[in-house]
Design an enzyme around this catalytic site. Structure first.
Site, PDB file in Angstrom:
ATOM      1  N   HIS A  79       0.834  -1.212   0.000  1.00 35.17           N
ATOM      2  CA  HIS A  79       0.000   0.000   0.000  1.00 35.17           C
ATOM      3  C   HIS A  79       0.859   1.249   0.000  1.00 35.17           C
ATOM      4  O   HIS A  79       1.975   1.246   0.525  1.00 35.17           O
ATOM      5  CB  HIS A  79      -0.945   0.018   1.205  1.00 35.17           C
ATOM      6  CG  HIS A  79      -0.249  -0.145   2.526  1.00 35.17           C
ATOM      7  ND1 HIS A  79       0.143  -1.380   3.005  1.00 35.17           N
ATOM      8  CD2 HIS A  79       0.124   0.761   3.470  1.00 35.17           C
ATOM      9  CE1 HIS A  79       0.719  -1.221   4.187  1.00 35.17           C
ATOM     10  NE2 HIS A  79       0.727   0.068   4.486  1.00 35.17           N
ATOM     11  N   HIS A 127       0.821   5.245   1.241  1.00 39.67           N
ATOM     12  CA  HIS A 127       0.164   6.241   2.094  1.00 39.67           C
ATOM     13  C   HIS A 127       0.177   7.585   1.362  1.00 39.67           C
ATOM     14  O   HIS A 127       1.228   7.990   0.850  1.00 39.67           O
ATOM     15  CB  HIS A 127       0.943   6.436   3.395  1.00 39.67           C
ATOM     16  CG  HIS A 127       0.964   5.257   4.309  1.00 39.67           C
ATOM     17  ND1 HIS A 127       0.174   5.167   5.428  1.00 39.67           N
ATOM     18  CD2 HIS A 127       1.692   4.111   4.280  1.00 39.67           C
ATOM     19  CE1 HIS A 127       0.415   4.024   6.059  1.00 39.67           C
ATOM     20  NE2 HIS A 127       1.339   3.362   5.381  1.00 39.67           N
TER      21      HIS A 127
END
Ligand code: AMP
Ligand code: ZN
Length: 139
Positions: free
Chosen positions: A99, A101
């Site tokens: 992922h 951010h």
């Protein structure tokens, strides 16, 4: 059944405030934001980290950060944004589903970094997600 919390979010088994989705990726608000509007971008497919993910997936995550970052900034009236990746446990990675951010920043907010996590007051998380979605839909 998967134990990966982000796979569960993809499958709607865990609730999230989604701000963006397409066939291959979703973006949703981080539940413990560094600043309000802190967004996570993930592939729907599970890869543990940047090293496990194909190059194209990693490149596409960055492309999405370029689209979503400015929308987050507009929606929460920030000045700038950080794009961050914690890759591996020693680097602070807690969720083993790759992922990015996207963290909105304000002039003079001080680098709260990863320790200064907040919580949204009741209703604020949904309202923030709605604003980001609206900005993205207008683009
Ligand atoms: P990292 O340390 O880079 O692995 O970041 C994982 C992030 O996922 C942290 O910032 C958490 O606050 C966030 N997180 C964990 N569970 C959830 C959840 N159910 N919904 C939204 N964000 C989450
Ligand atoms: Zn996963």
């Amino acid at each position: 059944m998967t134990s990966c919390v982000f796979c569960k979010i993809v499958a709607w088994e865990t609730p999230s405030q989604r701000v963006y989705e397409d066939d291959s990726y979703i973006a949703f608000l981080d539940i413990n934001p560094i600043n309000f509007g802190h967004t996570l971008i993930i592939p729907r497919k599970h890869y543990a980290n940047v090293d496990e993910a194909p190059e194209e997936e990693v490149a596409n995550l960055m492309k999405l950060a370029k689209k979503i970052g400015p929308a987050v900034v507009r929606a929460v009236d920030a000045d700038a944004y950080n794009i961050g990746v914690n890759n591996g446990r020693a680097a602070g990675q807690l969720v083993d589903h790759v992922h990015l951010h996207v963290i909105p920043r304000n002039e003079g907010d001080g680098l709260k970094a990863w320790l200064g996590r907040g919580r949204y007051p009741e209703g604020e998380m949904g309202a923030t997600a709605k604003k980001i979605k609206e900005v993205l839909e207008k683009q």
